[in-house]
Scaffold this active site. Structure first.
Site, PDB file in Angstrom:
ATOM      1  N   GLY A  94      -7.995  -7.479   4.843  1.00  0.00           N
ATOM      2  CA  GLY A  94      -8.817  -7.482   6.047  1.00  0.00           C
ATOM      3  C   GLY A  94      -8.221  -8.219   7.234  1.00  0.00           C
ATOM      4  CG  MET A 111      -2.428  -7.347   9.607  1.00  0.00           C
ATOM      5  SD  MET A 111      -0.802  -6.817   9.158  1.00  0.00           S
ATOM      6  CE  MET A 111      -0.960  -6.474   7.433  1.00  0.00           C
ATOM      7  CE  LYS A 156      -3.929  -0.106   2.116  1.00  0.00           C
ATOM      8  NZ  LYS A 156      -4.802  -0.415   3.216  1.00  0.00           N
ATOM      9  CB  SER A 175      11.051 -42.590  -9.098  1.00  0.00           C
ATOM     10  OG  SER A 175       9.980 -41.699  -8.870  1.00  0.00           O
ATOM     11  NE  ARG A 202      -5.240  -4.521  -3.194  1.00  0.00           N
ATOM     12  CZ  ARG A 202      -5.702  -4.730  -1.988  1.00  0.00           C
ATOM     13  NH1 ARG A 202      -4.914  -4.677  -0.961  1.00  0.00           N
ATOM     14  NH2 ARG A 202      -6.966  -4.996  -1.781  1.00  0.00           N
ATOM     15  CE1 TYR A 214       9.159 -39.397 -13.169  1.00  0.00           C
ATOM     16  CE2 TYR A 214      11.122 -39.981 -14.439  1.00  0.00           C
ATOM     17  CZ  TYR A 214      10.166 -40.289 -13.485  1.00  0.00           C
ATOM     18  OH  TYR A 214      10.213 -41.485 -12.823  1.00  0.00           O
ATOM     19  NE  ARG A 234      -6.626   3.754   4.816  1.00  0.00           N
ATOM     20  CZ  ARG A 234      -7.914   3.551   4.538  1.00  0.00           C
ATOM     21  NH1 ARG A 234      -8.376   2.341   4.412  1.00  0.00           N
ATOM     22  NH2 ARG A 234      -8.727   4.567   4.351  1.00  0.00           N
ATOM     23  CG  HIS A 236     -13.568 -11.217   4.297  1.00  0.00           C
ATOM     24  ND1 HIS A 236     -13.980 -12.473   4.657  1.00  0.00           N
ATOM     25  CD2 HIS A 236     -12.269 -11.106   4.643  1.00  0.00           C
ATOM     26  CE1 HIS A 236     -12.962 -13.091   5.216  1.00  0.00           C
ATOM     27  NE2 HIS A 236     -11.919 -12.291   5.231  1.00  0.00           N
ATOM     28  CB  CYS A 268       6.613 -40.518  -8.101  1.00  0.00           C
ATOM     29  SG  CYS A 268       7.368 -41.752  -7.028  1.00  0.00           S
TER      30      CYS A 268
END
Ligand code: PEP
Ligand code: MG
Length: 928
Positions: free
Chosen positions: A122, A124, A44, A809, A357, A896, A113, A475, A876
């Site tokens: 929401g 804090m 912010k 694996s 933002r 992989y 804030r 919210h 895996c």
């Protein structure tokens, strides 16, 4: 604004002559900070600095940086420098505004804030109207010519300050307010006039005195110091901690505090406040999207207490403001090269931008916006690849409702977060959690008038959320979109009664545990329990997006799938083979399980071979199905692995049944027969002999620690006929499909090896059976034999094991279990405390522990390849579909990853991003 150049964060801007620069001013067209300083100023604060530098109408103020919060957390106080710099910044603000905080005819009021590096909507605390006291409230009343507004602002301050700073329960204030409404016969809050609100203020002050043991502070400077420290403390409130845990945000970052001159959206009908997005955050559609409320304060919109109006209405009511807002937000989007989520206030016809933002969005919106922005020339294709979080692709896989036949639409709310959810309704977060505790498989829909950050634990366990109030930016909407969970918000026709646990809609009453179905894509609320349909993963926009990302990918992506249906699904999601077929899962079918149990219970080789003979054709058929689905791709099949107790009756139950047998009548005996049918009991007359025999075998097989017991390759070594049967089923199936023309590549994988000799023992059986089958069938197929690395010892002697194993694996589920010594089935008893205490940052069974387990992965890969340079290495365990772990596998040079079919898309994108990041020297889409 696009021409504004941004100052880079440099070390010198962090320092003053005396030390750390804690406070950054913004206002009068320039700011000390800039948009890149999110670490220091929070999202912010960085946004406010950037907007100020760009000449946008931003109320001036200052940001107290995150280091002050970290200091506060360490020492329970801030240093003198913070206080001094804050007073200097306040003096500067007062001078710029020509006002004094809480003093004079035109008192300066400020908002205080929170604002962390990563948005935590929401979670804090915030305090508005700070600076009001018994004197300045009079001045505000005169100046605004609106005593009601002034009194209302003051009572809001006492209430917020009392709750956030002095820790007084909200309900203590609510009680006063509700009583006053009753006393004055007021229906709405706005029906209370100035006099009534002054009475409320007097009583609120008494509440403060009673609960906090002190007066509400009249000194505005004292208010400011106390509010600042309370916002710092709110970084560590339970809901903020919980949110960080779910979203993987470090506890160490701390929040900045933004102190900013108040502007009022509640000065009458020429004032308004609203929030919006430059594109539709649910669908990604290019439309100006947002909501506002006339004569309201910001929290009225965000909290969802009043249902706001669509932003297009603003054009009719305040055409100039609307045009200016469109112009500014379009420029903001061009400047940040991303969809913006903004907050604005109109005070007496003048527009102020409070925040901007990068907007949170669904996965579908993320892909669409990325494609649009490339077309619009705002970003490159390479940048676009990073605009979608890999986990967000799950949105393409969310189910839809099956709308065959008649459905009864009860009402329509806002389509706040897409997908479908079918479940039983619960009216509080605690009830929802309790329902899931009672039955892990329970499908819960959380129904609330509106959600607040306190509901987060209920939202987490729910399949879907329904609220009767609040808009697309409420919210409920924002949080569920982040969670990828279906949500219908603001369904105003529904009356929710939390006390009686009922909801009423269209004259019908629904009680706790009644079933409803939600369509988060259209906003419909449907009576009853509909079926859901599998989603489509061949969406053209998704394919185009993946077409940009995929060429970068180096890692292969396979799926863990045990049955042909899952293999087909996985291939549709883009799996390039099966990385793990757990053969024991193939035995769960109704006709197979009795033979599996007979095989385990057999106490001699002959009986075991007889049971295995029955299993062979069934297993062969399953393999045929999987090989056909994976035509052309490798299929890794693991020999039997599970701890045997998973297939046996529970010992204690068996003992009770034996004890009770003499007292049972015919009906009860019949039910025992069906209970033990799978264990070879055929008739009531068998029970007397069969149950004690079963008990004795169960006792023989009983293990104190089955996870470390008779499982994995130890099964195949002690009962070689099991491995023989499985190898036969694999190769007979492979040869059969090869004869049909299917390209088949079986990879036989031995689980839980710790030594070279174990591997050699099992490898020899597999190879012998392969040769036998090839000879019998007069056809051979290419195949490999390898192992899972699931034990630290296997990683240590990987160079030895690789002499026999043609591939590795990593079974990181077991490897995590055996490295930490955590039981993977019981870890949840300690994990929540470990995470709350910061002992572990994340669940190591979900996100690979790179520091510890990761070392074993790296070591085993390196040692294995030292012996066998072309050793194929994959993973895996569950981590194979988790983006951070996939990135680690890419870095470690694995061939992989293999994950559940529904994570294949995520793994593909995570792997592509990891490789693109290397090749393009970018991070998060921006140059490193
Ligand atoms: C593992 O241990 O990581 C693995 C994939 O095997 P399983 O989960 O079946 O034990
Ligand atoms: Mg395992």
């Amino acid at each position: 604004m696009a021409t504004t150049t941004m100052a880079e964060t440099d070390a010198s801007s962090m320092q003053t002559k005396t030390g750390t620069k804690y406070v950054y001013f913004f206002g009068g067209g320039k700011a000390d900070g800039n948009g890149k300083m999110k670490d220091v100023l929070g999202g912010k604060g960085a946004g406010l600095a950037e907007m100020t530098n760009a000449g946008l109408p931003v109320p001036p103020g200052f940001t107290i940086q995150t280091e002050a919060c970290r200091e506060y957390m360490r020492r329970n106080a801030v240093s003198k420098d913070v206080d001094r710099q804050m007073e200097e910044a306040l003096a500067h603000l007062e001078q710029l505004q020509g006002q004094k905080l809480g003093k004079g005819d035109n008192p300066l009021l400020v908002s205080v804030r929170s604002g962390a590096k990563f948005s935590m909507p929401g979670m804090m605390d915030t305090i508005l109207n700070l600076g009001l006291n018994d004197e300045s409230v009079e001045a505000l009343a005169k100046r605004s010519d609106n005593p009601r507004f002034a009194a209302d602002s003051y009572r809001r301050l006492i209430q917020m300050f009392g709750n956030v700073v002095l820790d007084i329960e909200k309900s203590a204030f609510d009680e006063v307010f509700d009583n006053k409404k009753k006393q004055k016969k007021a229906k709405l809050d706005t029906d209370l006039d100035a006099k009534a609100l002054q009475e409320v203020i007097a009583e609120y002050k008494k509440v403060v005195k009673k609960h906090a043991g002190r007066d509400f502070p009249q000194d505005p400077h004292e208010q400011l110091v106390m509010a600042r420290d309370a916002v710092f403390r709110s970084w560590n409130n339970d809901r903020a901690k919980h949110y960080r845990r779910i979203n993987n945000i470090s506890d160490d970052l701390g929040t900045a505090v933004n102190v900013q001159a108040m502007v009022f959206g509640n000065l009458g009908d020429t004032s308004a406040t609203g929030v919006g997005f430059t594109r539709n955050p649910a669908t990604g559609g290019k439309e100006f999207y947002g909501e506002f409320l006339l004569n309201a304060q910001g929290e009225d919109v965000v909290s969802g207490v009043r249902t706001p109006v669509h932003i297009l209405e603003l054009e009719k009511l305040m055409p100039d403001v609307y045009r200016q807002l469109r112009d500014i937000t379009t420029r903001l989007e061009k400047h940040y090269k991303d969809m913006q989520d903004f907050e604005f206030t109109v005070q007496d016809g003048k527009l102020y931008m409070l925040q901007t933002r990068n907007g949170k969005r669904t996965g579908i919106a993320a892909v669409r916006v990325a494609l649009q922005m490339v077309e619009e020339g705002l970003i490159t294709k390479e940048e676009a690849i990073f605009r979608v979080e890999p986990n967000q692709l799950y949105d393409y896989l969310v189910p839809r409702l099956d709308e065959k036949g008649k459905i009864e639409v009860l009402t329509k709310g806002l389509p706040a977060s897409p997908g479908a959810a079918v479940g039983q309704i619960y009216f509080t977060a605690d009830d929802a959690v309790a329902a899931v505790h009672k039955d892990k498989k329970a499908k819960v829909i959380l129904v609330r008038a509106e959600t607040t950050p306190e509901d987060i634990h209920g939202m987490e366990v729910a399949k879907g959320i329904l609220t009767s109030r609040g808009g697309m930016t409420s919210h409920a909407a924002v949080v569920t979109r982040g969670m990828g969970k279906c949500c219908v918000a603001g369904a105003g026709e529904i009356e929710v009664n939390e006390k009686t646990r009922e909801m009423r809609v269209k004259g019908q009453t629904f009680k706790e545990a009644d079933w409803i179905s939600l369509d988060g894509t259209t906003g419909r609320v449907i009576k009853g329990k509909l079926d859901t349909l599998d989603p489509k993963s061949d969406d053209p926009e998704l394919l185009k997006f993946m077409g940009w990302a995929e060429p970068f990918r180096k890692l292969g992506v396979r799926a863990n799938a045990d049955i042909p249906r899952d293999a087909i699904q996985a291939r549709a999601f883009g799996a390039e083979g099966i990385g793990l077929c757990r053969t024991e899962h193939m035995f769960f079918g109704e006709e197979k399980i009795p033979h599996m149990r007979a095989m385990i219970l057999a106490n001699n080789e002959k009986d075991r071979r007889a049971a295995l003979k029955k299993l062979l054709p069934m297993q062969r058929n399953d393999f045929i199905g999987v090989f056909r689905a994976m035509d052309g791709f490798p299929v890794t099949i693991r020999t039997l692995d599970p701890p045997l107790h998973e297939f046996l009756p529970r010992r204690e139950e068996l003992m009770v049944d034996i004890d009770m047998l003499p007292h049972y009548d015919a009906r009860q005996k019949k039910s025992l027969v069906s209970k033990y049918r799978d264990y070879g009991v055929k008739a009531a007359s068998d029970l007397k002999k069969a149950l004690p025999a079963l008990l004795s075998r169960v006792e023989q097989l009983h293990e104190f620690n089955p996870m470390l017991g008779h499982r994995g390759c130890r099964l195949g070594i002690t009962y070689p006929e099991i491995t023989e049967m499985q190898a036969r089923a694999i190769f007979e199936a492979a040869v059969a499909v090869a004869k049909e023309g299917v390209k088949v590549h079986p990879e036989v994988m031995i689980p839980l090896t710790a030594t070279l000799k174990e591997m050699a023992n099992q490898g020899a059986i597999v190879k012998r059976v392969a040769e036998e089958v090839f000879k019998e069938k007069e056809k051979s197929v290419p195949y490999m034999v390898g192992t899972m690395i699931e034990l630290p010892r296997a990683a240590l002697v990987a160079n030895e094991i690789a002499k026999e194993a043609e591939f590795f694996s990593f079974g990181t589920n077991d490897l995590t279990q055996t490295t930490f010594g955590f039981s993977r089935d019981d870890v949840n008893k300690v994990l929540p405390t470990y995470i709350a205490e910061g002992i572990l940052k994340q669940d190591p069974f979900a996100v690979l522990d790179q520091e510890g387990v990761g070392q074993l992965v790296e070591m085993a890969t390196e040692r294995g390849r030292r012996t066998r340079s072309n050793l194929k290495v994959g993973i895996c365990g569950e981590h194979g579909g988790e983006p951070q772990s996939v990135e680690f596998c890419h870095r470690t040079g694995l061939n992989y990853v293999s994950c559940s079919p529904f994570r294949v898309l995520t793994a593909r994108l995570a792997a592509a991003q990891a490789a693109a990041s290397d090749q393009l020297k970018v991070e998060g889409g921006r140059t490193k």
